[in-house]
Design a protein around this motif. Sequence first.
Motif, PDB file in Angstrom:
ATOM      1  N   UNK A  37       0.849  -1.193   0.000  1.00  0.00           N
ATOM      2  CA  UNK A  37       0.000   0.000   0.000  1.00  0.00           C
ATOM      3  C   UNK A  37       0.881   1.239   0.000  1.00  0.00           C
ATOM      4  N   UNK A  38       0.343   2.395  -0.387  1.00  0.00           N
ATOM      5  CA  UNK A  38       1.108   3.626  -0.228  1.00  0.00           C
ATOM      6  C   UNK A  38       1.508   3.817   1.232  1.00  0.00           C
ATOM      7  N   UNK A  39       2.642   4.462   1.467  1.00  0.00           N
ATOM      8  CA  UNK A  39       3.178   4.598   2.821  1.00  0.00           C
ATOM      9  C   UNK A  39       2.171   5.208   3.780  1.00  0.00           C
ATOM     10  N   UNK A  40       1.373   6.152   3.285  1.00  0.00           N
ATOM     11  CA  UNK A  40       0.422   6.854   4.164  1.00  0.00           C
ATOM     12  C   UNK A  40      -0.741   5.969   4.606  1.00  0.00           C
ATOM     13  N   UNK A  41      -0.917   4.821   3.970  1.00  0.00           N
ATOM     14  CA  UNK A  41      -2.057   3.956   4.287  1.00  0.00           C
ATOM     15  C   UNK A  41      -1.674   2.729   5.104  1.00  0.00           C
ATOM     16  N   UNK A  94       3.273 -16.467  -0.825  1.00  0.00           N
ATOM     17  CA  UNK A  94       2.222 -15.910   0.026  1.00  0.00           C
ATOM     18  C   UNK A  94       0.883 -16.568  -0.288  1.00  0.00           C
ATOM     19  N   UNK A  95       0.074 -16.728   0.729  1.00  0.00           N
ATOM     20  CA  UNK A  95      -1.277 -17.235   0.490  1.00  0.00           C
ATOM     21  C   UNK A  95      -2.133 -16.174  -0.201  1.00  0.00           C
ATOM     22  N   UNK A  96      -1.882 -14.910   0.168  1.00  0.00           N
ATOM     23  CA  UNK A  96      -2.674 -13.816  -0.383  1.00  0.00           C
ATOM     24  C   UNK A  96      -1.801 -12.576  -0.550  1.00  0.00           C
ATOM     25  N   UNK A  97      -1.871 -11.966  -1.722  1.00  0.00           N
ATOM     26  CA  UNK A  97      -1.225 -10.681  -1.983  1.00  0.00           C
ATOM     27  C   UNK A  97      -2.318  -9.651  -2.215  1.00  0.00           C
ATOM     28  N   UNK A  98      -2.309  -8.598  -1.406  1.00  0.00           N
ATOM     29  CA  UNK A  98      -3.243  -7.490  -1.572  1.00  0.00           C
ATOM     30  C   UNK A  98      -2.441  -6.261  -1.978  1.00  0.00           C
ATOM     31  N   UNK A  99      -2.823  -5.635  -3.083  1.00  0.00           N
ATOM     32  CA  UNK A  99      -2.179  -4.396  -3.526  1.00  0.00           C
ATOM     33  C   UNK A  99      -3.216  -3.285  -3.498  1.00  0.00           C
ATOM     34  N   UNK A 100      -3.060  -2.349  -2.568  1.00  0.00           N
ATOM     35  CA  UNK A 100      -3.978  -1.219  -2.451  1.00  0.00           C
ATOM     36  C   UNK A 100      -3.497  -0.082  -3.353  1.00  0.00           C
ATOM     37  N   UNK A 101      -4.450   0.689  -3.876  1.00  0.00           N
ATOM     38  CA  UNK A 101      -4.121   1.729  -4.864  1.00  0.00           C
ATOM     39  C   UNK A 101      -3.262   1.104  -5.976  1.00  0.00           C
ATOM     40  N   UNK A 102      -3.793   0.018  -6.522  1.00  0.00           N
ATOM     41  CA  UNK A 102      -3.022  -0.812  -7.459  1.00  0.00           C
ATOM     42  C   UNK A 102      -2.619  -0.079  -8.731  1.00  0.00           C
ATOM     43  N   UNK A 103      -3.257   1.057  -9.027  1.00  0.00           N
ATOM     44  CA  UNK A 103      -2.859   1.819 -10.217  1.00  0.00           C
ATOM     45  C   UNK A 103      -1.440   2.362 -10.080  1.00  0.00           C
ATOM     46  N   UNK A 137      -5.445  -9.921  -4.763  1.00  0.00           N
ATOM     47  CA  UNK A 137      -6.538  -8.957  -4.783  1.00  0.00           C
ATOM     48  C   UNK A 137      -5.930  -7.574  -4.964  1.00  0.00           C
ATOM     49  N   UNK A 138      -6.330  -6.893  -6.026  1.00  0.00           N
ATOM     50  CA  UNK A 138      -5.875  -5.528  -6.272  1.00  0.00           C
ATOM     51  C   UNK A 138      -7.035  -4.573  -6.018  1.00  0.00           C
ATOM     52  N   UNK A 139      -6.755  -3.466  -5.353  1.00  0.00           N
ATOM     53  CA  UNK A 139      -7.782  -2.475  -5.031  1.00  0.00           C
ATOM     54  C   UNK A 139      -7.435  -1.145  -5.691  1.00  0.00           C
ATOM     55  N   UNK A 140      -8.376  -0.565  -6.400  1.00  0.00           N
ATOM     56  CA  UNK A 140      -8.182   0.768  -6.951  1.00  0.00           C
ATOM     57  C   UNK A 140      -9.518   1.346  -7.392  1.00  0.00           C
ATOM     58  N   UNK A 141      -9.739   2.604  -7.062  1.00  0.00           N
ATOM     59  CA  UNK A 141     -10.935   3.290  -7.529  1.00  0.00           C
ATOM     60  C   UNK A 141     -10.805   3.735  -8.970  1.00  0.00           C
ATOM     61  N   UNK A 142      -9.598   3.622  -9.529  1.00  0.00           N
ATOM     62  CA  UNK A 142      -9.354   4.020 -10.925  1.00  0.00           C
ATOM     63  C   UNK A 142      -8.616   2.901 -11.656  1.00  0.00           C
TER      64      UNK A 142
END
Length: 204
Positions: A37-41, A94-103, A137-142
């Motif tokens: 995730x971005x450092x701020x999150x 890893x069993x699960x990789x989550x990428x926040x703000x994946x853009x 799982x990738x997360x992004x609003x854009x």
Amino acid sequence: MGRDGVLFGDEMGLGKTIQAIGVMNTMENLKRVLIVAPATLRLNWKREIEKWLGPNMTIQVVNGGKAIDLDGDIVIINYDVCIKHEATLKAITWDLLIADEAHYMKNGKAKRTAAILGKWNRDPLKVVAPIQATKKIFLTGTPIPNRPIEAWTLVNALDRENFKNRGYFAKRYANGHHNGWGWDETGAANLDELQDKMRGTILV
């Protein structure tokens, strides 16, 4: 839950973080989770996990680039630090990789993208391996920030069966063509078809 790769494309504020933690609560035999995730999150992820996660798992927030042991059940790290810990991250399946703000990984040539998703090259000696994860799982609003070609790195990483040919993707959805000086992939085409294809395979 039935997919190995999923892209959560909900707008900001609709609870993508909690949805991802919900997947963690549902996965059986979940032992190792990597959250990028971005450092701020990073600390927000820690707080949300402490609030919503059912299983008792240890959380490790990685700070800076000093050599460390990644011994937490859940490791939270920011994009740029992944470059410094690339070898250690890739030594674990890893069993699960989550990428926040994946853009943040839209540029396939960027070091942080290669550190996480790997990088193809015609020369096998120059191929960069991706972080190994059973489920992503990738997360992004854009999902497509400005133009369709920017979605390629994400869709290819999540579903290599349905999104396996970058040249075809560029021609079909980015109006890829040779303009006399070089290859132009800055356009857009067949967007309804692309949306249907993404919704039918990886996009929530």
